[in-house]
Design a protein around this motif. Structure first.
Motif, PDB file in Angstrom:
ATOM      1  N   ARG A  68      16.735 -10.650 -15.804  1.00  0.00           N
ATOM      2  CA  ARG A  68      16.313 -12.022 -16.012  1.00  0.00           C
ATOM      3  C   ARG A  68      14.987 -12.122 -16.757  1.00  0.00           C
ATOM      4  NH1 ARG A  68      16.178 -13.375 -11.146  1.00  0.00           N
ATOM      5  NH2 ARG A  68      13.921 -13.501 -10.774  1.00  0.00           N
ATOM      6  N   ARG A  69      14.054 -11.173 -16.494  1.00  0.00           N
ATOM      7  CA  ARG A  69      12.704 -11.265 -17.043  1.00  0.00           C
ATOM      8  C   ARG A  69      12.472 -10.389 -18.275  1.00  0.00           C
ATOM      9  NH1 ARG A  69       9.394 -10.485 -11.343  1.00  0.00           N
ATOM     10  NH2 ARG A  69      10.330 -12.241 -10.191  1.00  0.00           N
ATOM     11  N   GLY A  70      13.414  -9.496 -18.546  1.00  0.00           N
ATOM     12  CA  GLY A  70      13.218  -8.598 -19.669  1.00  0.00           C
ATOM     13  C   GLY A  70      12.180  -7.532 -19.402  1.00  0.00           C
ATOM     14  N   GLU A  71      11.986  -7.166 -18.138  1.00  0.00           N
ATOM     15  CA  GLU A  71      10.989  -6.168 -17.795  1.00  0.00           C
ATOM     16  C   GLU A  71      11.573  -4.764 -17.903  1.00  0.00           C
ATOM     17  OE1 GLU A  71       8.285  -8.524 -14.519  1.00  0.00           O
ATOM     18  OE2 GLU A  71      10.171  -7.627 -13.862  1.00  0.00           O
ATOM     19  N   ALA A 115      15.547  -5.408  -7.862  1.00  0.00           N
ATOM     20  CA  ALA A 115      14.835  -5.052  -9.091  1.00  0.00           C
ATOM     21  C   ALA A 115      15.734  -5.154 -10.316  1.00  0.00           C
ATOM     22  CB  ALA A 115      14.269  -3.632  -8.957  1.00  0.00           C
ATOM     23  N   LEU A 116      16.975  -4.694 -10.233  1.00  0.00           N
ATOM     24  CA  LEU A 116      17.901  -4.770 -11.372  1.00  0.00           C
ATOM     25  C   LEU A 116      18.140  -6.221 -11.790  1.00  0.00           C
ATOM     26  CD1 LEU A 116      20.509  -2.041 -10.346  1.00  0.00           C
ATOM     27  CD2 LEU A 116      18.887  -1.958 -12.259  1.00  0.00           C
ATOM     28  N   ARG A 117      18.254  -7.080 -10.830  1.00  0.00           N
ATOM     29  CA  ARG A 117      18.474  -8.502 -11.152  1.00  0.00           C
ATOM     30  C   ARG A 117      17.250  -9.105 -11.823  1.00  0.00           C
ATOM     31  NH1 ARG A 117      20.090 -13.249  -6.792  1.00  0.00           N
ATOM     32  NH2 ARG A 117      20.247 -14.964  -8.308  1.00  0.00           N
ATOM     33  N   ALA A 142      14.845   1.620 -10.848  1.00  0.00           N
ATOM     34  CA  ALA A 142      15.620   0.834  -9.890  1.00  0.00           C
ATOM     35  C   ALA A 142      16.941   1.518  -9.576  1.00  0.00           C
ATOM     36  CB  ALA A 142      15.869  -0.569 -10.449  1.00  0.00           C
ATOM     37  N   ILE A 143      17.602   2.043 -10.609  1.00  0.00           N
ATOM     38  CA  ILE A 143      18.876   2.732 -10.385  1.00  0.00           C
ATOM     39  C   ILE A 143      18.659   3.998  -9.566  1.00  0.00           C
ATOM     40  CG2 ILE A 143      20.753   3.971 -11.545  1.00  0.00           C
ATOM     41  CD1 ILE A 143      20.498   1.973 -13.845  1.00  0.00           C
ATOM     42  N   ALA A 144      17.623   4.769  -9.916  1.00  0.00           N
ATOM     43  CA  ALA A 144      17.346   6.004  -9.183  1.00  0.00           C
ATOM     44  C   ALA A 144      17.025   5.716  -7.718  1.00  0.00           C
ATOM     45  CB  ALA A 144      16.189   6.751  -9.835  1.00  0.00           C
ATOM     46  N   GLY A 145      16.209   4.677  -7.461  1.00  0.00           N
ATOM     47  CA  GLY A 145      15.893   4.325  -6.078  1.00  0.00           C
ATOM     48  C   GLY A 145      17.115   3.908  -5.292  1.00  0.00           C
ATOM     49  N   SER A 146      18.012   3.149  -5.945  1.00  0.00           N
ATOM     50  CA  SER A 146      19.238   2.709  -5.266  1.00  0.00           C
ATOM     51  C   SER A 146      20.132   3.894  -4.925  1.00  0.00           C
ATOM     52  CB  SER A 146      19.990   1.716  -6.148  1.00  0.00           C
ATOM     53  OG  SER A 146      19.209   0.565  -6.403  1.00  0.00           O
ATOM     54  N   VAL A 147      20.270   4.814  -5.873  1.00  0.00           N
ATOM     55  CA  VAL A 147      21.138   5.976  -5.649  1.00  0.00           C
ATOM     56  C   VAL A 147      20.576   6.854  -4.527  1.00  0.00           C
ATOM     57  CG1 VAL A 147      22.021   8.108  -6.665  1.00  0.00           C
ATOM     58  CG2 VAL A 147      22.065   5.988  -7.991  1.00  0.00           C
ATOM     59  N   LEU A 148      19.272   7.160  -4.589  1.00  0.00           N
ATOM     60  CA  LEU A 148      18.663   7.998  -3.555  1.00  0.00           C
ATOM     61  C   LEU A 148      18.725   7.337  -2.181  1.00  0.00           C
ATOM     62  CD1 LEU A 148      15.514   9.282  -5.492  1.00  0.00           C
ATOM     63  CD2 LEU A 148      17.547  10.604  -4.874  1.00  0.00           C
ATOM     64  N   SER A 149      18.496   6.021  -2.157  1.00  0.00           N
ATOM     65  CA  SER A 149      18.568   5.310  -0.875  1.00  0.00           C
ATOM     66  C   SER A 149      19.985   5.309  -0.322  1.00  0.00           C
ATOM     67  CB  SER A 149      18.064   3.875  -1.045  1.00  0.00           C
ATOM     68  OG  SER A 149      16.700   3.864  -1.397  1.00  0.00           O
ATOM     69  N   SER A 150      20.980   5.187  -1.197  1.00  0.00           N
ATOM     70  CA  SER A 150      22.377   5.222  -0.750  1.00  0.00           C
ATOM     71  C   SER A 150      22.704   6.582  -0.141  1.00  0.00           C
ATOM     72  CB  SER A 150      23.309   4.932  -1.929  1.00  0.00           C
ATOM     73  OG  SER A 150      23.076   3.640  -2.448  1.00  0.00           O
TER      74      SER A 150
END
Length: 402
Positions: A95-98, A89-91, A104-112
């Motif tokens: 690229r798309r300006g979304e 998602a971060l990538r 995305a950061i929160a999901g990555s941190v919680l998943s880690s």
């Protein structure tokens, strides 16, 4: 005929003030300079780039993968998936300006964090406790929650993969009845084939302890088993579930097959324990079907049967039977003692013909139908299993004695 004014802004032809229809807008008073509008804008218009030609531009879309990453991170079910989705998602957002970078950061941190917790739990054995808690919580509708004595229906029958099992009263129609649970040792997943072999060996060995009276087991009943999958093994599943079911896996059973200390009285148990001694010895026949192909092997088997008959007769004579069963059980013990002598002579035979003579006489004396009277007096099933009847016909069994 009037001529319309030319298009575009009009400028006054004189300095008389705002009487004309196309006069210049009034200038603000005071020492401040007039506002400047870049790119040709005017009063009430914003600079170009913030708004489109038809009004304000819609906000940028939220990245869908970022939403999924946050969901997986919060639920913490598949932490590795949530981490991967967050990075993707971060990538895409760059690229798309979304929008959605925070999700995305929160999901990555919680998943880690979730992934780290799972690794720690597997290393410390906490996963096994979680697995037990899951099974207890699923009791009533999960295969993993089945216990010895449970009767159940399975939506998919007794073949293939099974996840759900609805417990029902054994008196009602049901797909299967659990008769034993086998706990396997920890270690690397043994593989499907090895698990199936272990289940066959252990379940068939345990069926007689649950269904002590083999005469009460219908001819169309067979043994099934539920074994751990590779996925459930990772989370601590080490249990084989042994099940009675119809030979036609899509057919049902009615009534419990349990015949053990929990459902039988002491006299019935004593009789069946004595009968099991002989049944065990008879089930150890040599692989060679014909005596001529392995006379020594058949003589050794005859010796085991002879000793089993002596033990069974001793157990029957040593128990204090109720008045109505004492005479038929004593008579049966006498038949067994006579059979013991014939099997002992077969064990000492010097040739195949002599062996056959004593073996056939000994087999007639242990005709299953000779025990019907004793069984009836004890309140046990009186219909011999089909395999016993076939074996007796092959050996020239005698008439039924009642």
């Amino acid at each position: 005929m009037s001529i319309p004014p030319p298009s575009g802004p009009q400028h006054p032809q004189d300095a008389q003030g705002p009487q004309g229809p196309y006069s210049a807008p009034p200038q603000p008073r005071g020492p401040y300079p007039a506002p400047q509008f870049p790119h040709g804008g005017g009063p009430g218009l914003a600079p170009y780039g913030l708004y489109g030609p038809h009004g304000p531009r819609p906000p940028a879309a939220v990245n869908g993968v970022a939403i999924a990453a946050l969901v997986f991170g919060v639920m913490c079910l598949l932490p590795a998936v949530g981490l991967v989705l967050g990075l993707i998602a971060l990538r895409q957002i760059r690229r798309r300006g979304e929008r959605g970078r925070g999700m995305a950061i929160a999901g990555s941190v919680l998943s880690s964090l979730g992934l780290a917790l799972w690794v720690a739990s597997l290393a410390t054995g906490v996963a096994a406790d979680v697995w037990e808690g899951f099974k207890d919580g699923a009791r009533g509708n999960g295969v993993l929650a089945l216990r010895k004595g449970d009767c159940f229906d399975s939506p998919g029958g007794l073949e293939g993969l099974a996840y759900e099992a609805d417990r029902v009263p054994c008196a009602d129609e049901h797909d299967g009845e659990v008769f034993a649970l086998v706990t396997l040792p920890d270690g690397v997943y043994p593989g499907d084939a090895r698990l199936a072999d272990t289940a066959d060996e252990r379940c068939y060995a345990l069926q007689d302890a649950y269904a002590m009276d083999s005469w009460a087991v219908p001819d169309d009943v067979d043994v099934y088993h539920l074994v751990p999958s590779r996925e459930s093994w990772r989370y601590g599943d080490r249990e084989i579930t042994c099940v009675f079911g119809n030979r036609d896996a899509q057919a049902t059973l009615t009534g419990s097959l349990r015949r053990d200390e929990t459902t039988l009285d002491a006299h019935q148990v004593a009789y069946l324990e004595a009968a099991r001694v002989l049944d065990t010895a008879l089930g150890e026949a040599p692989e060679a079907e014909f005596v001529e192909d392995d006379l020594p092997g058949h003589k050794e088997w005859a010796d085991r049967v002879s000793k089993a008959l002596a033990e069974q007769a001793g157990m029957l004579r040593g128990h204090a039977w109720p008045a109505g069963a004492e005479r038929p059980v004593t008579d049966l013990a006498g038949e067994l003692e006579e059979a013991e002598e014939e099997w002992a002579r077969a064990a000492g035979a010097d040739d195949a013909d002599t062996y056959h003579e004593h073996h056939d006489r000994g087999w007639e004396l242990i005709d299953a139908r000779k025990s019907v009277t004793a069984r009836k007096a004890l309140g046990l099933d009186t219909s011999p299993p089909a395999y016993d009847e076939e074996a007796e016909r092959d050996a020239g069994g005698g008439e039924m004695e009642v």
